[in-house]
Motif scaffolding. Sequence first.
Motif, mmCIF file in Angstrom:
data_model
loop_
_atom_site.group_PDB
_atom_site.id
_atom_site.type_symbol
_atom_site.label_atom_id
_atom_site.label_comp_id
_atom_site.label_asym_id
_atom_site.label_seq_id
_atom_site.Cartn_x
_atom_site.Cartn_y
_atom_site.Cartn_z
ATOM 1 N N ALA A 1 -3.901 -4.425 4.315
ATOM 2 C CA ALA A 1 -2.974 -4.822 5.372
ATOM 3 C C ALA A 1 -2.233 -6.088 5.011
ATOM 4 N N SER A 2 -2.886 -6.945 4.259
ATOM 5 C CA SER A 2 -2.234 -8.220 3.979
ATOM 6 C C SER A 2 -1.737 -8.300 2.545
ATOM 7 N N ARG A 3 -1.613 -7.172 1.899
ATOM 8 C CA ARG A 3 -1.114 -7.268 0.532
ATOM 9 C C ARG A 3 0.368 -7.639 0.560
ATOM 10 N N ALA A 4 0.814 -8.191 -0.526
ATOM 11 C CA ALA A 4 2.115 -8.848 -0.533
ATOM 12 C C ALA A 4 3.252 -7.892 -0.200
ATOM 13 N N GLU A 5 3.205 -6.708 -0.733
ATOM 14 C CA GLU A 5 4.342 -5.821 -0.535
ATOM 15 C C GLU A 5 4.224 -5.008 0.751
ATOM 16 N N GLY A 6 3.325 -5.425 1.605
ATOM 17 C CA GLY A 6 3.154 -4.707 2.863
ATOM 18 C C GLY A 6 2.104 -3.641 2.707
ATOM 19 N N PRO A 7 1.527 -3.244 3.810
ATOM 20 C CA PRO A 7 0.415 -2.298 3.724
ATOM 21 C C PRO A 7 0.891 -0.919 3.297
ATOM 22 N N PRO A 8 0.076 -0.247 2.536
ATOM 23 C CA PRO A 8 0.394 1.127 2.183
ATOM 24 C C PRO A 8 -0.048 2.061 3.317
ATOM 25 N N ILE A 9 0.343 3.265 3.201
ATOM 26 C CA ILE A 9 -0.271 4.286 4.036
ATOM 27 C C ILE A 9 -1.610 4.604 3.396
ATOM 28 N N PRO B 1 3.045 3.130 -2.429
ATOM 29 C CA PRO B 1 3.238 3.180 -0.971
ATOM 30 C C PRO B 1 2.162 3.971 -0.249
ATOM 31 N N VAL B 2 1.513 4.849 -0.977
ATOM 32 C CA VAL B 2 0.448 5.637 -0.362
ATOM 33 C C VAL B 2 -0.809 5.474 -1.215
ATOM 34 N N GLY C 1 1.787 -1.738 -5.483
ATOM 35 C CA GLY C 1 3.087 -1.085 -5.567
ATOM 36 C C GLY C 1 3.111 0.346 -5.082
#
Lengths: 584, 463
Positions: free
Chosen positions: B203-211, B180-181, B178
């Motif tokens: 990169a493949s985590r469900a909520e999209g890759p973080p920075i 984002p960074v 959860g």
Amino acid sequence: MASNSSAAAVAALFGIRDGHQQDQIKPLLPLQQQHRQPAIAPPSAVAAGPDHATAAVPPVKKKRTMPDPDAEVIALSPKTLMATNRFVCEVCSKGFQREQNLQLHRRGHNLPWKLKQKDPNQVQRRRVYLCPEPTCVHHEPGRALGDLTGIKKHFCRKHGEKKWKCDKCAKRYAVQSDWKAHSKVCGTREYRCDCGTLFSRRDSFITHRAFCDALAQESARLPPAGHLYGATAAANMALSLSQVGSSFQDPHGQYHQQASPDLLRFGGGGGGGMAARLDHLLSSSTFRNLPPPQAPAFHLGQTQQEFGDGNNGPHAFLQGKPFHGLMQLPDLQGNGSGGTASSAPGLFNLGGYIANSANSSGTSSHGHASQGHMANNDQISEGGGGGAGSENSGAAFFSAAGGGNFPGGDHHQAGMYSEQAMAMLPQMSATALLQKAAQMGSSTSADGGGSSSIFSGFLGQSDQQQGRAPSMVDQGQMHLQSLMNSLAGGSNGGGIFGGGGNGRGMIDPRLYDMDQHEVKFTQGRGGGGGGDVTRDFLGVGGRGDVIRGMSVARGEHHSGGGDMSFLEAEMKSASSPFNGGRMQ
Amino acid sequence: MMQFTHAAVTAPPLHPNGAHGLGLGLFLDVGAPRARPWPAGGFASTPPPLPTSSKISLGNLNSAGCMEQLLVHCANAIEANDATLTQQILWVLNNIAPADGDSNQRLTAAFLCALVTRASRTGACKAVTAAVAAAVESAALHVHRFTAVDLASFVDLTPWHRFGYMAANAAILDAVEGFPVVHVVDLSTTHCMQIPTLIDMLASRAEGPPILRLTVADVASCSSAPPPVLDMSYEELGAKLVNFARSRNVSMDFRVVPTSPADAFSSLVDQLRVQQLVLDGTEALVFNCHMLMHTVPDETAGSVSLAQSVSLRTMLLKSLRALEPALVVVAEEDADFTAGDVVGRLRAAFNFMWIPYDAVDTFLPKGSEQRRWYEAEVGWKVENVLAQEGVDRVERQEDRTRWGQRMRGAGFRPVAFGEEAAGEVRTMLNEHAAGWGMKREDDDLMLTWKGHNVVFASAWAPS
């Protein structure tokens, strides 16, 4: 042969061990019995043939490490061990390794045959077998192997010639069954880096890939393209070119329908099977065969060819992994959410593909759709003077996603897609997203120096879309909206999608006209000063320095004002081959 | 306990000219078997009798226990400045423990090298060890400089590091869900070899890759930076990682902070402290401590410590705690090399370092280049434990329990590894030799070799 042996010896040959072995090895041929070479006769029977170098059975050595001290220790010569076809049919000259098999074969010729029966009265002695290689640990009676097949395979593997070579990779095997087993999985469970190294484990491959020069070369190899935006392009672009391209070559009309739910699931945060599928991506397309962007059509073909080779034809492959190509799309979304650097290449990939399939005069309606996209891309306008490219990525993305792949190609399918999208995506409130983005914007601009969240731009767009949705029953729009929602949803507001120095959203909703599948973007880029869209998180640098964002020691995250970031350059070069000339 | 012994039958000494004809007047007793199983050879004696008081049994010279005894005697002789005895024992050891022998012999050879190095620095033994030193190659001199690709495949040979990588990655992925960074501070000896797989997972985590922000502690400038040595600048390495991250659609920022364990990474911590001031909670800070924490001086480092009562190690953990990290992962070898006396360390190291020598037979053929690199690395460690003192002695492993106490003391609570993490580790172990295993100890995961603890991984969050 067997007749040389005494009845007792023969009976011993079919002892308990043999029964075991038979069950293990020939489960489908219960009648088939194995026959031991006479050379291994017990002391009572001397049966050494001319080719049996070591037939004498040594007195049983009582070694502590030997499981069964009473076992007979059998030493066979290499020749005996490796002998094949020792029993030859006099009719058809067919050879067999075991006499029992020959006997069974003789039945077919209506010749007299006889299977040896086990003598229940004979005391069964376990047999262990020595490796004939004197330097081998299994040459010691204490380390003898428990069955004949085992010692044969051991001898072949460890001391024999590896004459079975895999035609797909460099592996060689001494035992045919090993080779067969490998051939079945070769290329499917292995990962090949462009440098030629093969990996059987994914994380080994990943780690290698990250540090291998092949990846860097892919990035560096891409040539400057276009007068305005000449720079290097990332491997990503080419990468998803091949990826998306190959899957869109899918001859199955159901492609979209199959793909959509999964795509959406991922975008919506499910993404369970993602990794597994990415495996395939990684193995077969992501890191392989990255084509330079100038010759998209050609490389498209090549990619497909490769799939054909590796996976028994594109049909089988794509049937098995129907989502393969589209997987890039979720990535794109995540990408957009992640931030500028990564998103940009991904976004362009899509654009790239579209141009691509147009170029290759796509066999399906995609070609048509793509043409539409090219047009869309042309509509991108930039307000920021020479610099700015990352905003364009957004444009490309939206035009591609919104018009090209789904609604453009086949409205029915796109419709399905959209419905599913609506059903499956977590519908985040656009307002909430907006707030979040604003939050992010303010926080990121705190140290970013005037760059604000372009996400607000996205969100504004999204918002507007939602507002329009009821009135406009345009599948494409629905789709776009869902895409954007997922984009925003995945981001958690983390996007630093550029944005002008003055914080304007980069997508002007007013310019968005879904009916014509056109997206126009104006870039709210504030002239010179805060022209830095790329934040230092990107770790990509300006002026060709790939790692400007990386700083040693105390380097704060800085992004040089007015620098054209690497990303931007990349974006531009990526776009140029297709529509650069017409870009303003 | 599993037994991996075979009978120490009347095998002739490998070097017939060795122990037999020396006339050393050196007699050793091979006493009752210990509870500790050995990879080969099953006997070890109880605490060392005086060398002259007992009888040597040549048949058992090749057993690990006997070798340990000889090493202990040798270390005692060196410490006692007994040049003659030192020389004699070194001579025996040199003959029964060829560097290309079986795993116990190679283990002993490494310890022998380390003792020679130690002796050559001590007054009385300096001269007498010259002869042996000529015959004994110091492993530390041969530590290989890896290219990144070579290091990647080298690390891949054994679960020694991969175990910690996988456990840490899984724990990090859970902890940063959860966010984002994600800011990962990599305190590791293996030069970011873990990072590609981490990028891949993110990169493949469900909520999209973080920075992803990666801050790497660069300790290469320190006088005794532990191997492996990377033949590449961190800038170059970072460029590759950033490039790779981009290929996986992850935005990544790479930073290197030159720092030193000798001052508890203070330059790194200071910098992080400044950064934390401007953060707003959207960034998850993660410390990935992989085999580097033990290089920070502990209480036994003595004069290095600023205050007598507080070790730099404790200070470091407290300052990490003050940064409010989302997660701290500690992967370390489950051993204790902090004893003040060299004999204590020798025993502890001998009882741990047999594992890499025993395991290597399962994944590298004798005489292979990689095997030389591998054994040189192990040899470097042994030498560091035995021959170095002060800040140069960086191999100051502490066991899992002690680290747990430290972490709790610094205000952390343990975070249990999920079933998924354990499953992934088990799957990975299945790809390696059968001797490797994994077990849970409290909330931690423990890598085992033939049932013996090797490396633990533990995850911690502020309590």
